[in-house]
Write a protein that holds these residues in place. Structure first.
Motif, mmCIF file in Angstrom:
data_model
loop_
_atom_site.group_PDB
_atom_site.id
_atom_site.type_symbol
_atom_site.label_atom_id
_atom_site.label_comp_id
_atom_site.label_asym_id
_atom_site.label_seq_id
_atom_site.Cartn_x
_atom_site.Cartn_y
_atom_site.Cartn_z
ATOM 1 N N CYS A 35 0.840 -1.291 0.181
ATOM 2 C CA CYS A 35 0.097 0.019 0.084
ATOM 3 C C CYS A 35 0.882 1.239 -0.004
ATOM 4 O O CYS A 35 1.914 1.359 0.583
ATOM 5 C CB CYS A 35 -0.969 -0.123 1.424
ATOM 6 S SG CYS A 35 -1.957 -1.281 1.345
ATOM 7 N N ILE A 36 0.237 2.221 -0.767
ATOM 8 C CA ILE A 36 0.663 3.794 -0.426
ATOM 9 C C ILE A 36 -0.538 4.503 -0.167
ATOM 10 O O ILE A 36 -1.703 4.184 -0.487
ATOM 11 C CB ILE A 36 1.183 4.366 -1.929
ATOM 12 C CG1 ILE A 36 2.377 3.555 -2.364
ATOM 13 C CG2 ILE A 36 1.195 5.793 -1.728
ATOM 14 C CD1 ILE A 36 2.587 4.340 -3.673
ATOM 15 N N LEU A 37 -0.259 5.335 1.282
ATOM 16 C CA LEU A 37 -1.478 5.811 1.882
ATOM 17 C C LEU A 37 -0.954 7.232 1.566
ATOM 18 O O LEU A 37 -0.063 7.597 1.882
ATOM 19 C CB LEU A 37 -1.428 5.516 3.299
ATOM 20 C CG LEU A 37 -2.451 6.187 4.123
ATOM 21 C CD1 LEU A 37 -3.976 5.741 3.754
ATOM 22 C CD2 LEU A 37 -2.235 5.785 5.781
ATOM 23 N N THR A 38 -2.032 7.994 0.799
ATOM 24 C CA THR A 38 -1.720 9.363 0.559
ATOM 25 C C THR A 38 -1.832 10.187 2.011
ATOM 26 O O THR A 38 -2.559 9.520 3.104
ATOM 27 C CB THR A 38 -2.735 9.856 -0.577
ATOM 28 O OG1 THR A 38 -4.348 9.763 0.027
ATOM 29 C CG2 THR A 38 -2.636 9.161 -1.829
ATOM 30 N N ALA A 39 -1.452 11.357 2.021
ATOM 31 C CA ALA A 39 -1.808 12.178 3.159
ATOM 32 C C ALA A 39 -3.017 12.542 3.452
ATOM 33 O O ALA A 39 -3.608 12.401 4.649
ATOM 34 C CB ALA A 39 -1.005 13.594 3.045
ATOM 35 N N ALA A 40 -3.955 12.555 2.457
ATOM 36 C CA ALA A 40 -5.484 12.644 2.912
ATOM 37 C C ALA A 40 -5.965 11.407 3.096
ATOM 38 O O ALA A 40 -6.846 11.454 3.969
ATOM 39 C CB ALA A 40 -5.971 13.300 1.537
ATOM 40 N N GLY A 41 -5.397 10.226 2.589
ATOM 41 C CA GLY A 41 -6.074 9.012 3.114
ATOM 42 C C GLY A 41 -5.915 8.698 4.576
ATOM 43 O O GLY A 41 -6.560 8.134 5.245
ATOM 44 N N SER A 42 -4.576 9.185 4.970
ATOM 45 C CA SER A 42 -4.309 8.991 6.582
ATOM 46 C C SER A 42 -5.205 9.787 7.446
ATOM 47 O O SER A 42 -5.125 9.492 8.528
ATOM 48 C CB SER A 42 -2.757 9.205 6.425
ATOM 49 O OG SER A 42 -2.702 10.781 6.489
ATOM 50 N N GLU A 43 -6.070 10.512 6.849
ATOM 51 C CA GLU A 43 -7.042 11.423 7.746
ATOM 52 C C GLU A 43 -8.170 10.468 7.936
ATOM 53 O O GLU A 43 -9.092 10.473 8.654
ATOM 54 C CB GLU A 43 -7.577 12.551 6.918
ATOM 55 C CG GLU A 43 -6.494 13.585 6.823
ATOM 56 C CD GLU A 43 -5.999 14.096 7.968
ATOM 57 O OE1 GLU A 43 -6.721 14.428 8.991
ATOM 58 O OE2 GLU A 43 -4.930 14.530 8.217
#
Length: 183
Positions: A35-43
């Protein structure tokens, strides 16, 4: 499918919680997920949750010294059989359609030579916006695969197209693209 691996880019949106169930569903099908988790995804979901379910490191930062010393976005983009973006937000769709790369997710998408599958998820008004539809048309012309969006109730209280496809639907599309029979 035990030798198949996808790279899952988790974008920022309320539908990100479905990405965790997608990881579980793929695991049941013996498809490995990184996985790659975007900064917005980590919200919306945590790297720890995605790592626990995938059994692999979750990548978040383009400029991580350890990962990028080995050109991590290049390696990530080529280590998978398929790159999946779920949820694919209007932002990620726009970046991919227009060749923009300012974070790990968008840079990896531009660096890949593998097929890409997007699962759009956004408010109905965003989905129907001419800019988003123009970007979708560009991605369709570029050969990017797409599942959804589905029509239904949304977290914002509206109804219409924009719901991310369900994890089992996305897993079926992944299996087809990876050549798994019976999916």
């Amino acid at each position: 499918m035990a030798d198949k691996r996808i790279l899952l880019i988790i974008g920022g949106g309320i539908a990100a919680y479905k990405s965790l169930e997608l990881i579980r569903e793929l695991s049941r099908r013996s498809i490995a997920t990184r996985c790659i988790l975007t900064a917005a995804g980590s919200e919306f979901v945590t790297a720890m949750s995605a790592a626990a379910l995938s059994g692999d490191t979750v990548y978040t930062d383009l400029f991580s010294l350890t990962d990028e010393a080995e050109m991590g976005h290049i390696e990530l983009s080529r280590s998978a059989d398929l790159v999946v973006v779920a949820p694919a937000t209007a932002d990620l769709i726009g970046k991919l359609a227009n060749g923009l790369a300012n974070d790990l997710a968008s840079t990896t998408l531009l660096a890949t030579d593998k097929p890409v599958l997007i699962a759009p998820a956004m408010n109905v008004r965003m989905w129907e916006h001419t800019a988003v539809q123009r970007n979708i048309a560009l991605l369709d012309a570029d050969g990017v695969h797409r599942i959804g969006p589905n029509e239904g109730d949304m977290a914002c209280g509206e109804y219409g197209p924009g719901r991310m496809a369900e994890p089992a639907e996305i897993a079926d599309a992944i299996a087809r693209l990876l050549g798994q029979t019976g999916a």
